[in-house]
Design a protein around this motif. Structure first.
Motif, mmCIF file in Angstrom:
data_model
loop_
_atom_site.group_PDB
_atom_site.id
_atom_site.type_symbol
_atom_site.label_atom_id
_atom_site.label_comp_id
_atom_site.label_asym_id
_atom_site.label_seq_id
_atom_site.Cartn_x
_atom_site.Cartn_y
_atom_site.Cartn_z
ATOM 1 N N ARG A 1 -2.432 -3.382 -10.709
ATOM 2 C CA ARG A 1 -1.753 -4.654 -10.940
ATOM 3 C C ARG A 1 -0.378 -4.386 -11.556
ATOM 4 O O ARG A 1 -0.250 -3.587 -12.491
ATOM 5 N N VAL A 2 0.632 -5.055 -11.022
ATOM 6 C CA VAL A 2 1.997 -4.900 -11.541
ATOM 7 C C VAL A 2 2.598 -6.272 -11.831
ATOM 8 O O VAL A 2 2.236 -7.276 -11.213
ATOM 9 N N GLU A 3 3.504 -6.311 -12.780
ATOM 10 C CA GLU A 3 4.175 -7.567 -13.119
ATOM 11 C C GLU A 3 5.235 -7.911 -12.079
ATOM 12 O O GLU A 3 5.465 -9.075 -11.758
ATOM 13 N N ASN A 4 5.899 -6.879 -11.553
ATOM 14 C CA ASN A 4 6.886 -7.073 -10.490
ATOM 15 C C ASN A 4 6.966 -5.778 -9.681
ATOM 16 O O ASN A 4 6.316 -4.787 -10.008
ATOM 17 N N PHE A 5 7.773 -5.797 -8.628
ATOM 18 C CA PHE A 5 7.827 -4.658 -7.710
ATOM 19 C C PHE A 5 9.160 -3.899 -7.797
ATOM 20 O O PHE A 5 9.500 -3.128 -6.904
ATOM 21 N N MET B 1 -6.081 -11.893 -8.584
ATOM 22 C CA MET B 1 -7.076 -12.947 -8.805
ATOM 23 C C MET B 1 -7.647 -13.432 -7.471
ATOM 24 O O MET B 1 -8.859 -13.669 -7.348
ATOM 25 N N PHE B 2 -6.782 -13.590 -6.476
ATOM 26 C CA PHE B 2 -7.225 -13.997 -5.147
ATOM 27 C C PHE B 2 -8.245 -12.998 -4.591
ATOM 28 O O PHE B 2 -9.302 -13.381 -4.077
ATOM 29 N N LEU B 3 -7.936 -11.710 -4.702
ATOM 30 C CA LEU B 3 -8.832 -10.678 -4.180
ATOM 31 C C LEU B 3 -10.146 -10.628 -4.963
ATOM 32 O O LEU B 3 -11.209 -10.371 -4.393
ATOM 33 N N GLU C 1 0.813 -1.213 0.000
ATOM 34 C CA GLU C 1 0.000 0.000 0.000
ATOM 35 C C GLU C 1 0.851 1.269 0.000
ATOM 36 O O GLU C 1 1.818 1.383 0.749
ATOM 37 N N ALA C 2 0.451 2.218 -0.838
ATOM 38 C CA ALA C 2 1.043 3.559 -0.866
ATOM 39 C C ALA C 2 -0.092 4.568 -0.667
ATOM 40 O O ALA C 2 -1.267 4.198 -0.634
ATOM 41 N N ASP C 3 0.261 5.841 -0.541
ATOM 42 C CA ASP C 3 -0.781 6.854 -0.346
ATOM 43 C C ASP C 3 -1.732 6.935 -1.527
ATOM 44 O O ASP C 3 -2.929 7.215 -1.360
ATOM 45 N N ASP C 4 -1.212 6.681 -2.739
ATOM 46 C CA ASP C 4 -2.012 6.925 -3.936
ATOM 47 C C ASP C 4 -2.572 5.671 -4.605
ATOM 48 O O ASP C 4 -3.424 5.775 -5.480
ATOM 49 N N THR C 5 -2.112 4.481 -4.207
ATOM 50 C CA THR C 5 -2.664 3.252 -4.788
ATOM 51 C C THR C 5 -2.241 2.058 -3.943
ATOM 52 O O THR C 5 -1.442 2.166 -3.006
ATOM 53 N N VAL C 6 -2.776 0.875 -4.315
ATOM 54 C CA VAL C 6 -2.390 -0.398 -3.697
ATOM 55 C C VAL C 6 -1.902 -1.304 -4.818
ATOM 56 O O VAL C 6 -2.607 -1.512 -5.807
ATOM 57 N N TYR C 7 -0.685 -1.846 -4.662
ATOM 58 C CA TYR C 7 -0.069 -2.656 -5.710
ATOM 59 C C TYR C 7 -0.259 -4.151 -5.436
ATOM 60 O O TYR C 7 -0.011 -4.628 -4.319
#
Length: 270
Positions: free
Chosen positions: A140-144, A116-118, A103-109
């Motif tokens: 949604r991101v492919e990696n972090f 899919m789980f969520l 989680e960040a202030d502007d989005t959730v990664y």
């Protein structure tokens, strides 16, 4: 005497469907009309506090379990992990095949597996993922690799207990059970050590030059315990977990039985 009142969102301000009872909205408006200062105090990051909640009317926000503080539209605190810190925790979770949200202030990664789980969790709760505000706010991101500015990390449905997770993650962080059971066994949230709702409340009081004796808080979940112990008057919702009930000065009714309205009446002595 003016009070500084801090209100949790999920299970306190909003019911299991995410709705704000009419009695709660009216009670908050009435308290503010009498000169009391009313704030949100939530584990949600700023991006997860939607307009329909803010439109109830508040004087500020303690978000991200205390890591984000906003007063009268001005951000006075935003604490995040370093890139190195968040990468280390993410690597631990990935190696243990644990689904998580950063989680960040502007989005959730989320990665694809977590997304899919969520989706399945939200659907099982009767929520429409096509229109759900939470689900559609996430990224949604492919990696972090290029992700930074993380304030906390949620993890879901694992065999690893919260106590075991504390040992794995290390003493620089706090790990507490996640307050929403639908996300699976042993789900939890990882925060920077020392970042709590109580600390966020302290920042608000300092900003106003207020006094701790004039503070009150209302909550229901594990991440509300320190907040209720810190303020002068701690109120537990009737639907609270046992640890919250134990530390409360007063126990009000359930969220869907006008619990918040009754709590505010108790706090303001009306």
């Amino acid at each position: 005497m003016r009070k500084f009142i801090f209100i949790d969102i999920d299970g306190t301000l909003t019911d299991k469907y995410g709705s704000v009872p009419e009695s709660a909205a009216k009670a908050i408006s009435h308290a503010r009309s009498k000169g009391h200062k009313v704030f949100i105090a939530t584990g949600r990051s700023r991006c997860e506090i939607f307009d329909y909640v803010l439109n109830v009317g508040f004087d500020g926000i303690v978000g991200a379990a205390g890591g984000y503080v906003e007063v009268e539209g001005k951000v006075i605190e935003s604490c995040t992990m370093t890139k190195e810190e968040s990468d280390r925790i993410i690597n631990i979770l990935q190696k243990n095949n644990i689904k998580f949200s950063a989680e960040a202030d502007d989005t959730v990664y989320n990665n694809a597996e977590t997304q899919m789980f969520l989706k399945d969790v939200f659907t099982s709760m009767g929520r429409d993922v096509e229109t759900d505000l939470f689900y559609n706010m996430m990224t949604r991101v492919e990696n972090f690799e290029n992700i930074d500015g993380i304030n906390k990390i949620l993890y879901y449905d694992t065999k690893i207990s919260v106590d075991e997770m504390k040992k794995v993650i290390g003493s620089k962080y706090t790990v507490i059970p996640y307050t929403v059971s639908a996300f699976g066994r042993n789900s939890g949230e990882i925060n920077i050590k020392g970042i709590t709702k109580a600390r966020g409340i302290e920042k608000v009081i300092e900003y106003y030059g207020g006094n701790l004796k004039d503070t009150a808080a209302i909550g229901d979940g594990e991440n509300d315990v320190e907040m209720l112990n810190f303020v002068n008057t701690g109120v537990a919702m009737g639907n609270s977990c046992q640890n919250v009930l134990k530390c409360a000065d007063f126990v009000t009714d359930n969220v869907d039985r006008d619990g918040l309205s009754k709590a505010l009446c108790y706090i303001t002595k009306e």
